[in-house]
Design a protein around this motif. Structure first.
Motif, PDB file in Angstrom:
ATOM      1  N   ALA A   6       1.149   3.921  -2.744  1.00  0.00           N
ATOM      2  CA  ALA A   6       0.750   5.808  -2.420  1.00  0.00           C
ATOM      3  C   ALA A   6       1.713   6.614  -3.025  1.00  0.00           C
ATOM      4  O   ALA A   6       2.251   7.456  -4.104  1.00  0.00           O
ATOM      5  CB  ALA A   6       0.478   5.708  -0.829  1.00  0.00           C
ATOM      6  N   ARG A  23       1.374   7.082  -6.869  1.00  0.00           N
ATOM      7  CA  ARG A  23       0.251   7.744  -7.171  1.00  0.00           C
ATOM      8  C   ARG A  23       1.171   9.084  -6.789  1.00  0.00           C
ATOM      9  O   ARG A  23       1.281  10.322  -7.647  1.00  0.00           O
ATOM     10  CB  ARG A  23      -0.799   7.142  -6.946  1.00  0.00           C
ATOM     11  CG  ARG A  23      -1.493   8.426  -6.803  1.00  0.00           C
ATOM     12  CD  ARG A  23      -2.903   8.089  -5.916  1.00  0.00           C
ATOM     13  NE  ARG A  23      -2.447   8.256  -4.451  1.00  0.00           N
ATOM     14  CZ  ARG A  23      -2.499   7.717  -3.576  1.00  0.00           C
ATOM     15  NH1 ARG A  23      -2.875   6.419  -3.943  1.00  0.00           N
ATOM     16  NH2 ARG A  23      -2.475   8.085  -2.591  1.00  0.00           N
ATOM     17  N   ARG A  24       2.180   8.652  -6.004  1.00  0.00           N
ATOM     18  CA  ARG A  24       2.536  10.358  -6.130  1.00  0.00           C
ATOM     19  C   ARG A  24       3.655  11.027  -7.291  1.00  0.00           C
ATOM     20  O   ARG A  24       3.414  11.967  -7.327  1.00  0.00           O
ATOM     21  CB  ARG A  24       3.281  10.757  -4.712  1.00  0.00           C
ATOM     22  CG  ARG A  24       2.455  10.602  -2.653  1.00  0.00           C
ATOM     23  CD  ARG A  24       3.079  10.975  -1.940  1.00  0.00           C
ATOM     24  NE  ARG A  24       3.988   9.957  -1.261  1.00  0.00           N
ATOM     25  CZ  ARG A  24       3.767   9.036  -1.162  1.00  0.00           C
ATOM     26  NH1 ARG A  24       2.923   8.746  -0.427  1.00  0.00           N
ATOM     27  NH2 ARG A  24       5.438   8.495  -0.476  1.00  0.00           N
ATOM     28  N   THR A  84       0.959  -1.396  -0.074  1.00  0.00           N
ATOM     29  CA  THR A  84      -0.405   0.098  -0.107  1.00  0.00           C
ATOM     30  C   THR A  84       1.086   1.502   0.343  1.00  0.00           C
ATOM     31  O   THR A  84       0.564   2.061  -0.395  1.00  0.00           O
ATOM     32  CB  THR A  84      -0.646   0.075   1.054  1.00  0.00           C
ATOM     33  OG1 THR A  84      -1.977  -1.428   1.258  1.00  0.00           O
ATOM     34  CG2 THR A  84      -2.256   0.678   1.181  1.00  0.00           C
ATOM     35  N   GLN A 109      -1.696   5.016 -11.007  1.00  0.00           N
ATOM     36  CA  GLN A 109      -2.785   4.199  -9.643  1.00  0.00           C
ATOM     37  C   GLN A 109      -2.974   2.813  -9.331  1.00  0.00           C
ATOM     38  O   GLN A 109      -3.202   2.291 -10.823  1.00  0.00           O
ATOM     39  CB  GLN A 109      -4.746   4.229  -8.759  1.00  0.00           C
ATOM     40  CG  GLN A 109      -4.990   3.820  -8.341  1.00  0.00           C
ATOM     41  CD  GLN A 109      -4.240   4.119  -6.304  1.00  0.00           C
ATOM     42  OE1 GLN A 109      -4.579   5.458  -5.761  1.00  0.00           O
ATOM     43  NE2 GLN A 109      -3.871   3.414  -6.071  1.00  0.00           N
TER      44      GLN A 109
END
Length: 613
Positions: free
Chosen positions: A70, A73-74, A66, A79
């Motif tokens: 994240a 994605r940043r 997870t 995603q």
């Protein structure tokens, strides 16, 4: 040959040799440098169909997956879904798995080939560090496609203690920033957050049995901003025990251990302001607004002092699951003890030689108590004075002498010498930097530090636990300035703590930092660009009224432009390639340019007949 001309000839020869040297490998920009890294063929473009897969039932790996999703994605806006690893050979996936290995608790293996990336480790922490490496393998900067290069990595840290200390005793930082700071540590594979919670100037942790520690000791009426100016605005704050638990849990999610520091016997005036009966004189005391070492300390002859500290440490020990508690032990003046009847009686009753042995008695007594709580102590190197407590670890801050002495006594040591690891020092020319406490510690000097002293033999060297950078906050009064003072120097410290000595290479580090700066930009870290500022080395010849000027920076292969007429340099100004000779007097200005714009700041120096440098 004239001395200045000889120097000019040697400088030109040196510059020519440097240009002719083979270029550094430009394949990857991973910081800290891995133990082994080898490029493969091809690449692995990540797409919306790419999945992150973990073994079913592993909560730790699910958490790491997870976190990795994240991070991707940043950095890219992509995603990726997280799913369970099945029996079929995965395709178009990043696979995270636990398996037995010889790389230790924090080591990992990472293989990337077209269509598949596999990270494995014997412990979840290793997989987490593999995930940080995956994020660094992605292209840095805006508008970059998420593509992983084919690569094979086998990696593990050199040291088990890779720390950063933040001094919140002198200046309070909110919980949100503490979490952010922990995020930044995780980026650099650091694993120890030293939380300096108490100080003469502020007590920052809630102790339920002693409410005046937060009602009185957490607040003061002003703050010294420079050597001559005190801001009269009240300042203060503290962390509730629920907030402490929140920070500890957050750090654990990043595989970072929080080490609290509760200062004793000195640096304790904040506690004495609330409970003056614990002092030698009985007070009363006010919370100080100016920095400096305070003479009033805990009374070592008063059993109430130890009852108080045992109560405090009982609550602290329950909040921090790590095995280590920092008890300070530094900069404790002995003035009050020398004049205190109870302290002198304690010395006589225990057959102690002097007040230094009284401090050793104090620390040893605290150590014995904390052992009943399953904790061990670490203290600054002053705890060596008067005799080291039997099981204490030492933080060597006054240079390396204390660390050498402790290691020779076969006690664990964290090396944090102020001349290499104090990030509250200036990192560039003072006229270009925000106000600091003093000292000079540029990026290059941090990177060049070797934590294992040459004076130690092989057996003694085993007691060097690792390395730590310290951010003391006398003159650091905002999260923005804290970030500026910490980064990029923390990156240099992180590589010193993680990478083997043979893997360190200054030029390649500066090359990799070019990508790291882009990551900092993306993460919103307001880091210092001091590494780009030009520094001057001047050699004058007063007979010929000339000077040889050498320009240098702490950045990678800089495009330096300079002027000798006092004008601001532009992208069209003379380009620096080697030391140059000038007639005196002269006003030289210089700057590094990237994309035809100044990177960093413009530096300048006026050179007269006799240099002041």
């Amino acid at each position: 040959m004239n001395k200045l001309l000889r120097m000019l000839f040697l400088a030109i020869l040196s510059a020519t040799t440097a240009i002719a040297a083979p270029a550094a490998d430009t394949s990857f920009s991973v910081i800290p440098a891995p133990l082994h890294i080898q490029a493969g063929k091809g690449s692995f473009p990540l797409t919306p169909q790419t999945r992150i897969l973990v073994e079913a039932g592993s909560k730790d790996l699910q958490h790491v997956a997870t976190e990795l999703a994240a991070g991707i994605r940043r950095q890219s806006g992509l995603q990726l879904p997280v799913g369970a690893l099945g029996k079929m050979t995965p395709v178009n996936a990043i696979v995270l798995r636990l398996q037995a290995d010889t790389l230790g608790n924090e080591g990992y293996r990472l293989t990337v080939r077209p269509g598949l990336a596999t990270a494995s480790a014997s412990k979840p922490a290793g997989v987490f560090y593999a995930a940080q490496t995956i994020l660094q393998l992605l292209p840095a900067g805006p508008s970059k496609s998420p593509v992983l290069p084919a690569v094979t990595i086998a990696d593990k840290p050199r040291f088990g203690w890779r720390g950063l200390m933040l001094d919140v005793g002198r200046y309070y930082y909110p919980v949100d920033y503490i979490k952010q700071y922990i995020d930044y540590m995780a980026m650099h594979k650091l694993n120890t957050f030293h939380w300096h919670l108490t100080e003469d100037h502020g007590w920052r942790i809630e102790i339920k049995k002693y409410p005046r520690l937060t009602a009185v000791s957490a607040w003061r009426n002003g703050t010294q901003f420079t050597n001559n100016r005190v801001n009269d605005h009240p300042h203060g704050g503290f962390y509730t025990q629920e907030e402490v638990k929140e920070v500890v849990a957050y750090a654990q999610s990043k595989f970072i251990t929080v080490v609290p520091e509760i200062e004793m016997p000195g640096h304790s005036l904040s506690a004495l302001a609330a409970y003056p009966e614990l002092s030698c004189t009985g007070g009363p005391f006010e919370m100080p607004v100016k920095w400096g070492i305070q003479k009033d300390v805990y009374c070592a002859g008063n059993d109430k002092t130890f009852a108080f500290l045992e109560d405090v440490l009982t609550e602290v020990a329950a909040l921090f699951p790590g095995e280590t508690i920092h008890i300070g032990g530094d900069e404790c003046p002995k003035d009050r003890w020398k004049a205190c009847n109870r302290c002198q009686q304690r010395i006589k009753a225990n057959n102690l030689k002097d007040e230094h042995e009284l401090q050793s008695y104090f620390i040893t007594r605290i150590e014995k108590f904390l052992q009943t709580k399953g904790k061990r102590i670490i203290g600054w190197d002053e705890i060596l004075e008067g005799g080291l407590a039997p099981n204490a670890a030492v933080m060597s801050w006054r240079g390396t002498k204390g660390g050498i002495e402790a290691a020779r006594l076969l006690h664990p040591v964290v090396m944090t010498p102020n001349n290499f690891m104090y990030f509250d020092y200036y990192q560039g020319e003072t006229y270009l930097e925000p106000y600091c406490i003093g000292g000079f510690l540029p990026l290059r000097k941090v990177y060049e530090y070797e934590p294992v002293p040459a004076e130690l033999n092989a057996e003694e060297a085993k007691f060097i636990l690792g390395v730590q950078g310290n951010v003391w906050c006398e003159f650091i009064h905002s999260p923005e300035k804290s970030n500026y003072m910490t980064f990029p120097r923390a990156a240099a410290m992180a590589e010193t703590g993680w990478s083997s000595a043979g893997r360190k290479n200054w030029e390649d580090f500066t090359r990799r930092m070019e990508s790291q700066y882009l990551r900092y930009d993306q993460a919103g870290i307001g880091y210092a660009t001091s590494a780009y500022n030009v520094m001057f080395k001047i050699e004058t010849d007063s007979v010929r009224n000339k000077a040889l000027v050498t320009l240098q920076t702490d950045c990678y292969r800089p495009n330096i432009r300079y002027t000798t007429n006092g004008n601001e340099p532009t992208a069209a100004s003379a380009q620096y390639s080697q030391p140059f000779e000038v007639d005196l007097p002269v006003n030289v200005k210089a700057a590094v340019f990237q994309h035809n714009r100044v990177r960093g700041q413009v530096s300048g120096t006026a050179i007269l007949r006799k240099t002041a440098r």
